[in-house]
Design a protein around this motif. Structure first.
Motif, PDB file in Angstrom:
ATOM      1  N   TYR A  36       1.151  -0.830   0.331  1.00 24.69           N
ATOM      2  CA  TYR A  36       0.131   0.141  -0.222  1.00 24.69           C
ATOM      3  C   TYR A  36       1.371   0.938  -0.040  1.00 24.69           C
ATOM      4  N   PRO A  37       0.661   2.460  -0.925  1.00 24.30           N
ATOM      5  CA  PRO A  37       1.409   3.718  -0.605  1.00 24.30           C
ATOM      6  C   PRO A  37       1.723   4.154   0.628  1.00 24.30           C
ATOM      7  N   LYS A  38       0.351   4.433   1.284  1.00 25.55           N
ATOM      8  CA  LYS A  38       1.450   5.110   2.470  1.00 25.55           C
ATOM      9  C   LYS A  38       0.070   4.943   3.221  1.00 25.55           C
ATOM     10  N   ALA A  39       0.919   4.342   5.368  1.00 20.90           N
ATOM     11  CA  ALA A  39      -0.450   4.181   6.052  1.00 20.90           C
ATOM     12  C   ALA A  39      -0.493   5.776   6.417  1.00 20.90           C
ATOM     13  N   SER A  40      -1.785   5.582   7.057  1.00 20.76           N
ATOM     14  CA  SER A  40      -3.447   6.326   7.258  1.00 20.76           C
ATOM     15  C   SER A  40      -3.604   6.936   6.666  1.00 20.76           C
ATOM     16  N   THR A  41      -3.807   7.449   4.800  1.00 18.13           N
ATOM     17  CA  THR A  41      -4.605   7.438   4.137  1.00 18.13           C
ATOM     18  C   THR A  41      -5.618   7.209   4.111  1.00 18.13           C
ATOM     19  N   PRO A  42      -6.687   7.487   3.459  1.00 19.97           N
ATOM     20  CA  PRO A  42      -7.942   6.751   3.379  1.00 19.97           C
ATOM     21  C   PRO A  42      -8.438   6.132   2.460  1.00 19.97           C
ATOM     22  N   GLY A  43      -7.385   5.182   1.245  1.00 19.03           N
ATOM     23  CA  GLY A  43      -6.796   4.038   0.926  1.00 19.03           C
ATOM     24  C   GLY A  43      -6.607   3.020   1.463  1.00 19.03           C
ATOM     25  N   CYS A  44      -5.668   3.397   2.128  1.00 20.29           N
ATOM     26  CA  CYS A  44      -4.804   2.211   2.271  1.00 20.29           C
ATOM     27  C   CYS A  44      -5.571   2.089   4.373  1.00 20.29           C
ATOM     28  N   THR A  45      -5.584   2.779   5.042  1.00 16.99           N
ATOM     29  CA  THR A  45      -6.780   2.470   5.854  1.00 16.99           C
ATOM     30  C   THR A  45      -8.370   1.758   5.359  1.00 16.99           C
ATOM     31  N   ALA A  46      -8.608   2.031   4.647  1.00 15.58           N
ATOM     32  CA  ALA A  46      -9.629   1.661   4.262  1.00 15.58           C
ATOM     33  C   ALA A  46      -9.417  -0.622   3.889  1.00 15.58           C
ATOM     34  N   GLU A  47      -8.463  -0.354   3.140  1.00 14.50           N
ATOM     35  CA  GLU A  47      -8.291  -2.002   2.539  1.00 14.50           C
ATOM     36  C   GLU A  47      -7.819  -2.476   3.595  1.00 14.50           C
ATOM     37  N   ALA A  48      -6.698  -1.745   5.263  1.00 14.49           N
ATOM     38  CA  ALA A  48      -6.210  -2.015   6.026  1.00 14.49           C
ATOM     39  C   ALA A  48      -7.451  -3.277   7.462  1.00 14.49           C
ATOM     40  N   CYS A  49      -8.216  -1.733   7.280  1.00 15.14           N
ATOM     41  CA  CYS A  49      -9.452  -2.142   7.854  1.00 15.14           C
ATOM     42  C   CYS A  49     -10.789  -3.262   7.441  1.00 15.14           C
ATOM     43  N   ASN A  50     -10.214  -3.023   6.025  1.00 13.10           N
ATOM     44  CA  ASN A  50     -11.256  -4.864   5.872  1.00 13.10           C
ATOM     45  C   ASN A  50     -10.529  -6.159   5.299  1.00 13.10           C
ATOM     46  N   LEU A  51      -8.912  -6.097   5.495  1.00 14.24           N
ATOM     47  CA  LEU A  51      -8.686  -7.027   5.546  1.00 14.24           C
ATOM     48  C   LEU A  51      -8.535  -7.412   7.610  1.00 14.24           C
ATOM     49  N   ARG A  52      -8.276  -6.156   8.627  1.00 23.72           N
ATOM     50  CA  ARG A  52      -8.982  -6.411   9.464  1.00 23.72           C
ATOM     51  C   ARG A  52     -10.179  -7.245   9.652  1.00 23.72           C
ATOM     52  N   ASP A  53     -10.895  -6.760   9.985  1.00 23.76           N
ATOM     53  CA  ASP A  53     -12.266  -6.876   9.593  1.00 23.76           C
ATOM     54  C   ASP A  53     -12.662  -8.154   9.297  1.00 23.76           C
ATOM     55  N   ASN A  54     -11.963  -8.854   8.132  1.00 22.85           N
ATOM     56  CA  ASN A  54     -12.445 -10.035   7.871  1.00 22.85           C
ATOM     57  C   ASN A  54     -11.146 -11.177   8.180  1.00 22.85           C
ATOM     58  N   TYR A  55      -9.998 -10.561   8.742  1.00 17.98           N
ATOM     59  CA  TYR A  55      -9.044 -11.269   9.510  1.00 17.98           C
ATOM     60  C   TYR A  55      -8.924 -13.216   9.882  1.00 17.98           C
ATOM     61  N   SER A  56     -10.745 -12.533  10.666  1.00 19.04           N
ATOM     62  CA  SER A  56     -10.738 -14.540  11.464  1.00 19.04           C
ATOM     63  C   SER A  56     -11.454 -15.667  10.043  1.00 19.04           C
ATOM     64  N   VAL A  57     -11.207 -14.787   9.027  1.00 20.83           N
ATOM     65  CA  VAL A  57     -11.896 -15.738   8.166  1.00 20.83           C
ATOM     66  C   VAL A  57     -10.410 -15.935   6.885  1.00 20.83           C
ATOM     67  N   LEU A  58      -9.860 -15.209   6.973  1.00 26.25           N
ATOM     68  CA  LEU A  58      -8.759 -15.514   6.111  1.00 26.25           C
ATOM     69  C   LEU A  58      -7.561 -16.131   7.343  1.00 26.25           C
ATOM     70  N   LYS A  59      -7.965 -15.786   8.306  1.00 29.30           N
ATOM     71  CA  LYS A  59      -6.865 -17.292   9.559  1.00 29.30           C
ATOM     72  C   LYS A  59      -7.686 -18.497   8.881  1.00 29.30           C
ATOM     73  N   GLU A  60      -8.600 -18.092   9.270  1.00 31.82           N
ATOM     74  CA  GLU A  60      -9.795 -20.198   9.237  1.00 31.82           C
ATOM     75  C   GLU A  60      -9.183 -20.729   7.901  1.00 31.82           C
ATOM     76  N   LYS A  61      -9.012 -20.234   6.367  1.00 30.38           N
ATOM     77  CA  LYS A  61      -8.471 -20.330   5.404  1.00 30.38           C
ATOM     78  C   LYS A  61      -7.406 -20.295   5.332  1.00 30.38           C
ATOM     79  N   GLY A  62      -6.623 -20.316   6.346  1.00 31.58           N
ATOM     80  CA  GLY A  62      -4.884 -20.672   6.600  1.00 31.58           C
ATOM     81  C   GLY A  62      -4.259 -19.715   5.898  1.00 31.58           C
ATOM     82  N   PHE A  63      -4.618 -18.452   5.602  1.00 30.56           N
ATOM     83  CA  PHE A  63      -3.838 -17.791   5.246  1.00 30.56           C
ATOM     84  C   PHE A  63      -3.026 -17.359   6.514  1.00 30.56           C
ATOM     85  N   GLN A  64      -1.607 -16.423   6.494  1.00 30.69           N
ATOM     86  CA  GLN A  64      -1.027 -15.630   7.106  1.00 30.69           C
ATOM     87  C   GLN A  64      -0.963 -13.851   6.541  1.00 30.69           C
TER      88      GLN A  64
END
Length: 148
Positions: A36-64
């Motif tokens: 991602y281009p730069k931490a705490s910018t709108p697009g990067c924050t949206a991306e990171a928070c979407n991954l955070r919010d779906n982290y348990s599902v990603l982990k269940e599928k075996g992803f780091q």
């Protein structure tokens, strides 16, 4: 830029807590590396928070998960703390990891040309082989792109 079928490059980086992260740690595991281009910018924050919010599902599928940008350790720490990110992000100020994945490229924005990180996500299987490259990242729905 890395493409489908390429191997996970060997890399060594520093995470938001100042600890070393290297490619060896992910041997035998499925890995998502998102740039991602730069931490705490709108697009990067949206991306990171979407991954955070779906982290348990990603982990269940075996992803780091591992995020990477050219920000400082301090900026990455502020970013991960503020948004409670459950995964590591690498502070790659020297572009060592960024260059190994080939995401430092010429960009165009509002008639200006400059070098920067092209927002890209790479998914690797347990053998370290790239099985997906997402170059049209939907920042607010990125986990779904990975899981599809």
């Amino acid at each position: 830029m890395l493409k489908l079928g390429d191997s996970l490059p060997e890399f060594l980086g520093t995470n938001q807590d100042g600890k070393e992260i290297n490619s060896e740690q992910f041997k035998g595991k499925k890995l998502v590396v998102f740039f991602y281009p730069k931490a705490s910018t709108p697009g990067c924050t949206a991306e990171a928070c979407n991954l955070r919010d779906n982290y348990s599902v990603l982990k269940e599928k075996g992803f780091q998960l591992l995020g990477v940008s050219a920000d400082s350790v301090k900026r990455q720490k502020t970013f991960t703390d503020k948004y409670e990110l459950p995964f590591d992000v690498i502070a790659d100020e020297n572009h060592d990891v960024i260059n190994k994945f080939g995401v430092w490229q010429l960009k165009k924005f509002m008639g200006r040309e400059f070098m920067g990180i092209v927002r890209t996500t790479f998914v690797f299987d347990e053998n370290g082989i790239c099985i997906q490259v997402i170059d049209k990242v939907k920042t607010k729905d990125h986990a779904a792109q990975i899981l599809d």
